[in-house]
Write an enzyme that holds these catalytic residues in place. Structure first.
Site, PDB file in Angstrom:
ATOM      1  N   SER A 138      40.796 -81.720  16.369  1.00  0.00           N
ATOM      2  CA  SER A 138      40.158 -80.793  15.445  1.00  0.00           C
ATOM      3  C   SER A 138      39.139 -81.497  14.549  1.00  0.00           C
ATOM      4  CB  SER A 138      41.210 -80.114  14.558  1.00  0.00           C
ATOM      5  OG  SER A 138      42.096 -79.348  15.330  1.00  0.00           O
ATOM      6  N   HIS A 161      36.437 -80.007  22.354  1.00  0.00           N
ATOM      7  CA  HIS A 161      37.184 -79.162  21.423  1.00  0.00           C
ATOM      8  C   HIS A 161      37.281 -77.748  21.982  1.00  0.00           C
ATOM      9  CE1 HIS A 161      37.528 -77.134  17.267  1.00  0.00           C
ATOM     10  NE2 HIS A 161      38.718 -77.406  17.749  1.00  0.00           N
ATOM     11  N   GLU A 205      32.977 -76.904  22.440  1.00  0.00           N
ATOM     12  CA  GLU A 205      32.262 -77.877  21.611  1.00  0.00           C
ATOM     13  C   GLU A 205      32.578 -79.276  22.167  1.00  0.00           C
ATOM     14  OE1 GLU A 205      31.765 -78.740  16.853  1.00  0.00           O
ATOM     15  OE2 GLU A 205      33.784 -78.345  17.626  1.00  0.00           O
ATOM     16  N   ASN A 262      35.001 -77.149  13.059  1.00  0.00           N
ATOM     17  CA  ASN A 262      36.079 -77.266  12.081  1.00  0.00           C
ATOM     18  C   ASN A 262      35.607 -77.718  10.717  1.00  0.00           C
ATOM     19  OD1 ASN A 262      38.210 -76.263  13.540  1.00  0.00           O
ATOM     20  ND2 ASN A 262      38.633 -78.210  14.530  1.00  0.00           N
TER      21      ASN A 262
END
Length: 283
Positions: free
Chosen positions: A119, A140, A152, A190
């Site tokens: 994350s 991600h 991502e 994030n």
């Protein structure tokens, strides 16, 4: 595709990735330290594969036997030595990831690439835990994995062009687009989304609005599919808190300081959907 993917961690994201690989006919090895976690993963995988065609018409209809035949479940990380690509999905804790990547580095052939489905922890930092930082990349995935069309992808300082190409090939086989960004803690998604979730927790803590009202504003006024607190419950409030702590430690910026309400809920075991209660009750 003709190769096998190693998945480290049988939590929400590890299960989600396993399901997506199954739906695309790609075999995998799913590793966790706990037999209980693997047993739960089996049940969750069967359940999700059964529901998949209802949510995605292009998803194949598979029997439980067909689905589980594509996954090898094990508590022995050495089982991934025959895999061609590894995706790590362990808890958002640097020491845990360091131990895992050091083990992977010893077990896997030197040409194998490692993707960190983290994350917030820097991909460059994770690469430093190995003797192959050029073969470490961030991927991600978002939840639920099999319903998302984009990922991502994070390029660490040493990540090679070949590693990026290998990651792209895997994602292409999963019918996903890679959005390539550079490495800083939290990346794009994030670094921004956790500010939303944390501030939403402060809004509830300050009794400005209820969780439902906060989420309704994001959905009905902004057009988001999910509100920040629904999202936090889905991710897991413990995971959100761990990520905020990483961001706060990385940037030393008070904007990432976790809301006391969020800490209290995690201490109380109210982790969201996975425990049945978070900002909402799922029981």
């Amino acid at each position: 595709m003709g190769y096998m993917v190693g998945i480290i961690g049988a939590g929400t994201m590890g299960i989600g990735l396993s399901v997506d690989l199954i739906l695309h006919g790609i075999p995998s090895v799913l590793i966790d330290t706990s037999e209980e976690a693997l047993a739960k993963a089996k049940a969750d995988i069967v359940h999700t594969v059964r529901l998949a065609p209802l949510l995605n018409r292009s998803a194949p209809r598979l029997t439980p036997e067909q689905a589980l035949a594509l996954v090898t479940f094990s508590t022995d990380i050495a089982e991934v030595e025959s895999c061609d690509f590894i995706v790590e999905n362990a808890t958002e804790n640097e020491e845990t990831k360091k131990e895992i990547f050091e083990q992977l580095d010893r077990v896997c052939p030197e040409e194998v690439c490692f993707a960190a489905n983290t994350s917030c922890i820097s991909i460059t930092r994770i690469g430093s835990f190995t003797r192959r930082p050029d073969k470490v990349i961030g991927m991600h995935f978002m939840n639920p994995v099999y319903l998302k069309s984009s990922v991502e992808v994070i390029r660490g300082y040493h990540t090679s062009t070949d590693t990026i190409e290998q990651a792209n090939r895997l994602l292409s086989c999963l019918d996903k687009e890679a959005i390539l960004v550079n490495d800083m803690p939290g990346f794009v998604s994030n670094r921004i989304s956790h500010l939303f979730m944390n501030e939403a927790a402060y809004v509830v803590q300050d009794q400005v609005a209820s969780p439902q009202e906060v989420d309704d504003i994001f959905k009905k006024c902004y057009g988001h599919k999910m509100g920040p607190l629904e999202t936090a419950d889905l991710i897991g409030l413990d995971t959100v808190l761990n990520s905020l702590n990483v961001l706060y430690e990385s940037y030393q910026d008070s904007k990432f300081r976790a809301a006391p309400l969020l800490k209290k809920m995690v201490d109380a075991g109210l982790h969201g959907k996975k425990t049945g209660v978070g900002f909402y009750n799922y029981n």
